[in-house]
Design a protein around this motif. Structure first.
Motif, PDB file in Angstrom:
ATOM      1  N   ALA A  57      34.358   5.904 -33.852  1.00 44.45           N
ATOM      2  CA  ALA A  57      34.594   7.078 -34.693  1.00 44.45           C
ATOM      3  C   ALA A  57      35.792   7.876 -34.196  1.00 44.45           C
ATOM      4  CB  ALA A  57      33.336   7.951 -34.726  1.00 44.45           C
ATOM      5  N   LEU A  58      35.940   7.976 -32.887  1.00 37.17           N
ATOM      6  CA  LEU A  58      37.097   8.667 -32.324  1.00 37.17           C
ATOM      7  C   LEU A  58      38.390   7.988 -32.747  1.00 37.17           C
ATOM      8  CD1 LEU A  58      38.347  10.761 -30.335  1.00 37.17           C
ATOM      9  CD2 LEU A  58      38.091   9.011 -28.551  1.00 37.17           C
ATOM     10  N   ASP A  62      37.323  10.615 -36.732  1.00 37.09           N
ATOM     11  CA  ASP A  62      36.097  11.277 -37.169  1.00 37.09           C
ATOM     12  C   ASP A  62      35.468  11.978 -35.972  1.00 37.09           C
ATOM     13  OD1 ASP A  62      33.699  12.095 -38.263  1.00 37.09           O
ATOM     14  OD2 ASP A  62      32.918  10.062 -38.622  1.00 37.09           O
ATOM     15  N   TRP A  63      35.972  13.151 -35.649  1.00 39.12           N
ATOM     16  CA  TRP A  63      35.537  13.855 -34.454  1.00 39.12           C
ATOM     17  C   TRP A  63      34.078  14.296 -34.537  1.00 39.12           C
ATOM     18  CZ3 TRP A  63      36.558  14.078 -29.644  1.00 39.12           C
ATOM     19  CH2 TRP A  63      36.251  15.189 -28.849  1.00 39.12           C
ATOM     20  N   GLU A  64      33.680  14.860 -35.674  1.00 38.54           N
ATOM     21  CA  GLU A  64      32.292  15.294 -35.812  1.00 38.54           C
ATOM     22  C   GLU A  64      31.343  14.108 -35.678  1.00 38.54           C
ATOM     23  OE1 GLU A  64      31.623  17.573 -39.303  1.00 38.54           O
ATOM     24  OE2 GLU A  64      32.979  19.205 -38.727  1.00 38.54           O
ATOM     25  N   GLY A  65      31.714  12.985 -36.301  1.00 41.91           N
ATOM     26  CA  GLY A  65      30.887  11.789 -36.193  1.00 41.91           C
ATOM     27  C   GLY A  65      30.824  11.272 -34.767  1.00 41.91           C
ATOM     28  N   ALA A  66      31.949  11.322 -34.047  1.00 45.58           N
ATOM     29  CA  ALA A  66      31.977  10.857 -32.657  1.00 45.58           C
ATOM     30  C   ALA A  66      31.034  11.679 -31.794  1.00 45.58           C
ATOM     31  CB  ALA A  66      33.401  10.924 -32.109  1.00 45.58           C
ATOM     32  N   LEU A  67      31.046  13.002 -31.965  1.00 46.53           N
ATOM     33  CA  LEU A  67      30.167  13.859 -31.175  1.00 46.53           C
ATOM     34  C   LEU A  67      28.702  13.682 -31.572  1.00 46.53           C
ATOM     35  CD1 LEU A  67      32.193  17.186 -30.914  1.00 46.53           C
ATOM     36  CD2 LEU A  67      32.169  15.216 -29.363  1.00 46.53           C
ATOM     37  N   ARG A  68      28.462  13.500 -32.874  1.00 48.53           N
ATOM     38  CA  ARG A  68      27.083  13.292 -33.315  1.00 48.53           C
ATOM     39  C   ARG A  68      26.518  12.000 -32.713  1.00 48.53           C
ATOM     40  NH1 ARG A  68      28.117  12.705 -38.137  1.00 48.53           N
ATOM     41  NH2 ARG A  68      27.850  10.445 -38.305  1.00 48.53           N
ATOM     42  N   TRP A 107      37.267  13.396 -25.523  1.00 45.63           N
ATOM     43  CA  TRP A 107      35.993  12.820 -25.964  1.00 45.63           C
ATOM     44  C   TRP A 107      35.117  12.456 -24.769  1.00 45.63           C
ATOM     45  CZ3 TRP A 107      34.569   7.630 -24.994  1.00 45.63           C
ATOM     46  CH2 TRP A 107      33.420   7.199 -25.659  1.00 45.63           C
ATOM     47  N   GLU A 108      35.704  11.814 -23.764  1.00 45.03           N
ATOM     48  CA  GLU A 108      34.915  11.388 -22.608  1.00 45.03           C
ATOM     49  C   GLU A 108      34.301  12.579 -21.879  1.00 45.03           C
ATOM     50  OE1 GLU A 108      35.236   9.410 -18.240  1.00 45.03           O
ATOM     51  OE2 GLU A 108      36.904   9.018 -19.599  1.00 45.03           O
ATOM     52  N   PRO A 202      40.860  16.147 -31.540  1.00 40.67           N
ATOM     53  CA  PRO A 202      42.002  15.237 -31.558  1.00 40.67           C
ATOM     54  C   PRO A 202      42.078  14.502 -32.894  1.00 40.67           C
ATOM     55  CG  PRO A 202      40.208  14.282 -30.332  1.00 40.67           C
ATOM     56  CD  PRO A 202      39.768  15.676 -30.687  1.00 40.67           C
ATOM     57  N   GLY A 203      43.241  13.980 -33.206  1.00 39.78           N
ATOM     58  CA  GLY A 203      43.392  13.213 -34.433  1.00 39.78           C
ATOM     59  C   GLY A 203      43.058  11.754 -34.241  1.00 39.78           C
TER      60      GLY A 203
END
Length: 207
Positions: A57-58, A62-68, A107-108, A202-203
């Motif tokens: 996702a990152l 898709d930042w919101e999806g990556a965190l979810r 993200w990490e 991030p994009g």
């Protein structure tokens, strides 16, 4: 930073393991640990995590999806934390960071903060705080005071197995070195709140 010197670490001193052999060897040795801590040193600023929906996702932006998707792993990490407590074995991680943060590292660090909330002990060491001549540092795991893995990656950051070392003197020297970095580092929770939480998402990653 006080004067520190990383111990020597040469591939020819150990046994080369491909990716699957490393994963299998790590699991088997980790399962036998009782009453001894483990240590990990991470230096690279970009990895190509494999089989991670959140990492995928990152890549897409898709930042919101990556965190979810990261959050969905919390239950698993909490179970690992409870098991480590029962075994009397805690996992310590030293994460060296360069600024400005890459999107990957942003993200990490969300992932590492959650790991810390679930029982892992994580501290941050800014790259600029490392003493002259100390860097670059290798990627190293010291497992239960008995096994050292010099973790290998391809030039593009894809996991590529490890070199396993079992010499007690070498393992002990690296355990002491990583422990020294850990004691000099800052807890991930406070570092995250100051350096990561205010950042914009991030994009998408580009080729």
């Amino acid at each position: 930073m006080p004067e520190l010197r990383a111990p020597a670490l040469k591939p020819e001193w150990g046994c080369r393991l491909d990716r699957e052999a490393y994963r299998r060897d790590f699991r088997e040795r980790d399962a036998r640990i009782r009453g001894r801590d483990s240590w990990k040193l991470e230096r690279l600023q970009y990895f190509e995590e494999q089989n991670s929906p959140s990492r995928d996702a990152l890549r897409r932006g898709d930042w919101e999806g990556a965190l979810r998707l990261l959050e969905e792993r919390r239950g698993t990490l909490e179970a690992i934390g409870r098991e480590d407590e029962e075994r009397g074995s805690h996992f310590h991680r030293v994460r060296v960071v360069e600024r400005p943060l890459t999107g990957y590292l942003q993200w990490e660090l969300h992932s590492l903060r959650m790991r810390a909330e679930c029982g892992e002990r994580v501290r941050i060491v800014p790259a600029e705080d490392l003493a002259d001549g100390l860097d670059p540092l290798p990627e190293v795991v010291v497992l239960g005071g008995r096994t050292l893995y010099h973790v290998q990656y391809t030039p593009t950051g894809v996991p590529d197995g490890a070199v396993r070392h079992v010499d007690p003197e070498l393992v002990g020297a690296w355990e002491e070195f990583i422990g020294s970095l850990y004691r000099l580092g800052e807890d991930v929770a406070s570092w995250f709140a100051r350096e990561v939480a205010p950042l914009a998402p991030p994009g998408a990653e580009t080729e």
